[in-house]
Design a protein around this motif. Sequence first.
Motif, PDB file in Angstrom:
ATOM      1  N   ALA A  33       1.364  -1.909   0.267  1.00  0.00           N
ATOM      2  CA  ALA A  33       0.047  -0.268   0.321  1.00  0.00           C
ATOM      3  C   ALA A  33       0.817   1.597  -0.022  1.00  0.00           C
ATOM      4  CB  ALA A  33      -0.661  -0.216   1.404  1.00  0.00           C
ATOM      5  N   LEU A  34       2.210   1.299   0.425  1.00  0.00           N
ATOM      6  CA  LEU A  34       2.677   2.298   0.490  1.00  0.00           C
ATOM      7  C   LEU A  34       3.800   2.409  -1.040  1.00  0.00           C
ATOM      8  CD1 LEU A  34       4.296   1.672   3.652  1.00  0.00           C
ATOM      9  CD2 LEU A  34       2.837   2.913   3.851  1.00  0.00           C
ATOM     10  N   HIS A  35       3.637   1.847  -1.840  1.00  0.00           N
ATOM     11  CA  HIS A  35       3.312   2.394  -3.320  1.00  0.00           C
ATOM     12  C   HIS A  35       5.720   2.596  -3.647  1.00  0.00           C
ATOM     13  CE1 HIS A  35      -0.272   1.207  -4.454  1.00  0.00           C
ATOM     14  NE2 HIS A  35      -1.454   2.036  -3.555  1.00  0.00           N
ATOM     15  N   ILE A  36       6.189   2.600  -2.486  1.00  0.00           N
ATOM     16  CA  ILE A  36       7.459   2.788  -2.662  1.00  0.00           C
ATOM     17  C   ILE A  36       8.028   2.241  -4.172  1.00  0.00           C
ATOM     18  CG2 ILE A  36       9.987   2.378  -1.865  1.00  0.00           C
ATOM     19  CD1 ILE A  36       8.264   1.224   0.839  1.00  0.00           C
ATOM     20  N   ALA A  37       8.478   2.860  -4.763  1.00  0.00           N
ATOM     21  CA  ALA A  37       8.687   3.167  -5.405  1.00  0.00           C
ATOM     22  C   ALA A  37      10.533   2.839  -6.058  1.00  0.00           C
ATOM     23  CB  ALA A  37       8.897   4.472  -6.902  1.00  0.00           C
ATOM     24  N   PRO A  38      11.234   1.713  -6.768  1.00  0.00           N
ATOM     25  CA  PRO A  38      12.047   1.961  -7.092  1.00  0.00           C
ATOM     26  C   PRO A  38      13.322   2.832  -6.684  1.00  0.00           C
ATOM     27  CG  PRO A  38      11.194   0.351  -8.572  1.00  0.00           C
ATOM     28  CD  PRO A  38      10.317   1.551  -7.438  1.00  0.00           C
ATOM     29  N   GLY A  39      14.047   2.864  -6.180  1.00  0.00           N
ATOM     30  CA  GLY A  39      15.182   4.118  -6.210  1.00  0.00           C
ATOM     31  C   GLY A  39      15.010   4.871  -5.026  1.00  0.00           C
ATOM     32  N   ALA A  40      13.651   4.321  -4.192  1.00  0.00           N
ATOM     33  CA  ALA A  40      13.271   5.564  -2.800  1.00  0.00           C
ATOM     34  C   ALA A  40      13.977   5.681  -1.830  1.00  0.00           C
ATOM     35  CB  ALA A  40      11.430   5.249  -3.131  1.00  0.00           C
ATOM     36  N   VAL A  41      13.828   6.946  -1.644  1.00  0.00           N
ATOM     37  CA  VAL A  41      14.570   7.222   0.128  1.00  0.00           C
ATOM     38  C   VAL A  41      13.840   6.979   0.546  1.00  0.00           C
ATOM     39  CG1 VAL A  41      16.429   8.081   1.404  1.00  0.00           C
ATOM     40  CG2 VAL A  41      16.699   8.192  -1.092  1.00  0.00           C
ATOM     41  N   VAL A  42      14.256   6.009   2.101  1.00  0.00           N
ATOM     42  CA  VAL A  42      12.880   5.613   2.926  1.00  0.00           C
ATOM     43  C   VAL A  42      12.768   5.585   4.352  1.00  0.00           C
ATOM     44  CG1 VAL A  42      10.782   4.303   3.670  1.00  0.00           C
ATOM     45  CG2 VAL A  42      11.120   4.067   1.006  1.00  0.00           C
ATOM     46  N   ALA A  43      12.554   6.175   5.141  1.00  0.00           N
ATOM     47  CA  ALA A  43      12.675   6.276   6.918  1.00  0.00           C
ATOM     48  C   ALA A  43      12.262   5.459   7.893  1.00  0.00           C
ATOM     49  CB  ALA A  43      12.942   7.722   7.411  1.00  0.00           C
ATOM     50  N   ASP A  44      12.430   4.533   8.370  1.00  0.00           N
ATOM     51  CA  ASP A  44      11.733   3.376   9.237  1.00  0.00           C
ATOM     52  C   ASP A  44      12.109   4.337  10.995  1.00  0.00           C
ATOM     53  OD1 ASP A  44      10.609   1.378  10.195  1.00  0.00           O
ATOM     54  OD2 ASP A  44      11.799   0.188   9.633  1.00  0.00           O
TER      55      ASP A  44
ATOM     56  N   LEU B  24      16.407  12.711  10.913  1.00  0.00           N
ATOM     57  CA  LEU B  24      16.484  12.996   9.395  1.00  0.00           C
ATOM     58  C   LEU B  24      17.471  13.844   8.985  1.00  0.00           C
ATOM     59  CD1 LEU B  24      13.385  10.759   9.438  1.00  0.00           C
ATOM     60  CD2 LEU B  24      15.529  10.150   9.618  1.00  0.00           C
ATOM     61  N   GLU B  25      17.637  13.877   7.697  1.00  0.00           N
ATOM     62  CA  GLU B  25      18.583  15.164   7.271  1.00  0.00           C
ATOM     63  C   GLU B  25      17.683  15.710   6.673  1.00  0.00           C
ATOM     64  OE1 GLU B  25      19.274  11.102   5.117  1.00  0.00           O
ATOM     65  OE2 GLU B  25      19.681  11.461   7.168  1.00  0.00           O
ATOM     66  N   PRO B  26      17.372  16.568   6.017  1.00  0.00           N
ATOM     67  CA  PRO B  26      16.273  17.713   5.527  1.00  0.00           C
ATOM     68  C   PRO B  26      16.365  17.294   3.761  1.00  0.00           C
ATOM     69  CG  PRO B  26      17.905  19.347   5.868  1.00  0.00           C
ATOM     70  CD  PRO B  26      17.877  17.599   6.242  1.00  0.00           C
ATOM     71  N   GLY B  27      15.070  17.206   3.320  1.00  0.00           N
ATOM     72  CA  GLY B  27      14.996  17.517   2.154  1.00  0.00           C
ATOM     73  C   GLY B  27      15.181  16.651   1.306  1.00  0.00           C
ATOM     74  N   GLY B  28      15.238  14.772   1.899  1.00  0.00           N
ATOM     75  CA  GLY B  28      16.048  13.812   1.476  1.00  0.00           C
ATOM     76  C   GLY B  28      14.719  12.277   1.219  1.00  0.00           C
ATOM     77  N   TYR B  29      13.655  12.629   1.891  1.00  0.00           N
ATOM     78  CA  TYR B  29      12.981  11.279   1.911  1.00  0.00           C
ATOM     79  C   TYR B  29      11.485  11.225   1.203  1.00  0.00           C
ATOM     80  CZ  TYR B  29      15.950  10.200   5.815  1.00  0.00           C
ATOM     81  OH  TYR B  29      17.643  10.322   5.985  1.00  0.00           O
TER      82      TYR B  29
ATOM     83  N   LEU C  94       6.000  14.561  14.430  1.00  0.00           N
ATOM     84  CA  LEU C  94       5.589  15.324  12.954  1.00  0.00           C
ATOM     85  C   LEU C  94       5.767  16.777  12.707  1.00  0.00           C
ATOM     86  CD1 LEU C  94       2.141  13.489  13.674  1.00  0.00           C
ATOM     87  CD2 LEU C  94       4.006  12.863  13.219  1.00  0.00           C
ATOM     88  N   ARG C  95       5.571  16.981  13.475  1.00  0.00           N
ATOM     89  CA  ARG C  95       6.376  18.859  12.644  1.00  0.00           C
ATOM     90  C   ARG C  95       7.824  18.604  12.303  1.00  0.00           C
ATOM     91  NH1 ARG C  95       3.241  22.554  15.839  1.00  0.00           N
ATOM     92  NH2 ARG C  95       1.694  22.447  14.388  1.00  0.00           N
ATOM     93  N   ARG C  96       8.636  17.531  13.273  1.00  0.00           N
ATOM     94  CA  ARG C  96       9.286  17.558  13.182  1.00  0.00           C
ATOM     95  C   ARG C  96      10.477  16.925  11.423  1.00  0.00           C
ATOM     96  NH1 ARG C  96       9.516  17.081  18.788  1.00  0.00           N
ATOM     97  NH2 ARG C  96       9.981  18.611  19.871  1.00  0.00           N
ATOM     98  N   LEU C  97       9.642  16.001  11.726  1.00  0.00           N
ATOM     99  CA  LEU C  97       9.694  15.094  10.055  1.00  0.00           C
ATOM    100  C   LEU C  97       9.779  15.982   9.038  1.00  0.00           C
ATOM    101  CD1 LEU C  97       7.774  11.817  11.382  1.00  0.00           C
ATOM    102  CD2 LEU C  97      10.418  12.384  11.539  1.00  0.00           C
ATOM    103  N   ILE C  98       8.819  16.771   8.658  1.00  0.00           N
ATOM    104  CA  ILE C  98       8.251  17.519   7.375  1.00  0.00           C
ATOM    105  C   ILE C  98       9.534  18.031   6.908  1.00  0.00           C
ATOM    106  CG2 ILE C  98       6.973  19.380   6.578  1.00  0.00           C
ATOM    107  CD1 ILE C  98       4.624  18.985   8.841  1.00  0.00           C
ATOM    108  N   PRO C  99      10.133  18.359   7.457  1.00  0.00           N
ATOM    109  CA  PRO C  99      11.445  19.233   7.372  1.00  0.00           C
ATOM    110  C   PRO C  99      12.372  17.793   5.923  1.00  0.00           C
ATOM    111  CG  PRO C  99      11.653  20.779   8.679  1.00  0.00           C
ATOM    112  CD  PRO C  99      10.359  19.350   9.053  1.00  0.00           C
ATOM    113  N   ALA C 100      12.304  16.700   6.414  1.00  0.00           N
ATOM    114  CA  ALA C 100      13.259  15.510   6.241  1.00  0.00           C
ATOM    115  C   ALA C 100      12.363  15.251   5.098  1.00  0.00           C
ATOM    116  CB  ALA C 100      12.594  14.561   7.360  1.00  0.00           C
ATOM    117  N   LEU C 101      11.737  16.000   4.568  1.00  0.00           N
ATOM    118  CA  LEU C 101      10.838  15.416   3.199  1.00  0.00           C
ATOM    119  C   LEU C 101      11.236  15.635   2.085  1.00  0.00           C
ATOM    120  CD1 LEU C 101       6.752  15.401   4.808  1.00  0.00           C
ATOM    121  CD2 LEU C 101       8.801  13.390   4.220  1.00  0.00           C
TER     122      LEU C 101
END
Length: 194
Positions: A48-59, A116-121, A140-147
């Motif tokens: 359901a997450l539809h992770i594309a090949p080459g995606a950068v994912v944080a668990d 998590l580093e900014p702008g990478g996920y 959750l607000r702290r996660l937003i800059p990492a997207l």
Amino acid sequence: MACAVFLLAIGFTAACRPSPARAQGSQGGNDLTHLQDKYRRPELVVAALHIAPGAVVADVGAGAGYLTHRLAAAAGPSGRVVATDIDGSSLQRIGAAGPGEAPIITRTVSPDDPGLEPGGYDLILLSEVDHLLADREAYLRRLIPALKPGVGRIALSNRRVHRAAVLAAAERAGLSPKAELEDLPAHFLIEVAP
């Protein structure tokens, strides 16, 4: 106390299943693993997450990696998975990426900093973690800059009893629901984005 509860919950959840790379050597798995998979349905969650090949994912809150290798398999060898947790010894159980999996990087973080580093996920997943956070909205607000701008999303999965609280926290943090999987036996999966 909250940290201890977080460690216990993550340790129990993650300890129920070895990573797929490690499980291949076992004969038939074990009953606890089978029950955990039947209850959580990890194959449905990852699909359901539809992770594309080459995606950068944080668990985030990966523990011993119940979903980490599955995420790495979906992202493929050109992707990358960063598994974070407050318990470094749990992260050590994740092990290296298997054939065809994205490289897996483990990172020990503090309870209030995603690390998590900014702008990478492309995707940040919190699975059975949000109810252990001291302040869901702030985290959750702290996660937003990492997207990654314009395409990054956060996926939240937990038992249904936690759905309303995390969804309200996400909305207060400036995140809107984008998709929801409703086919899980006892869990929810909601994707949110800014």
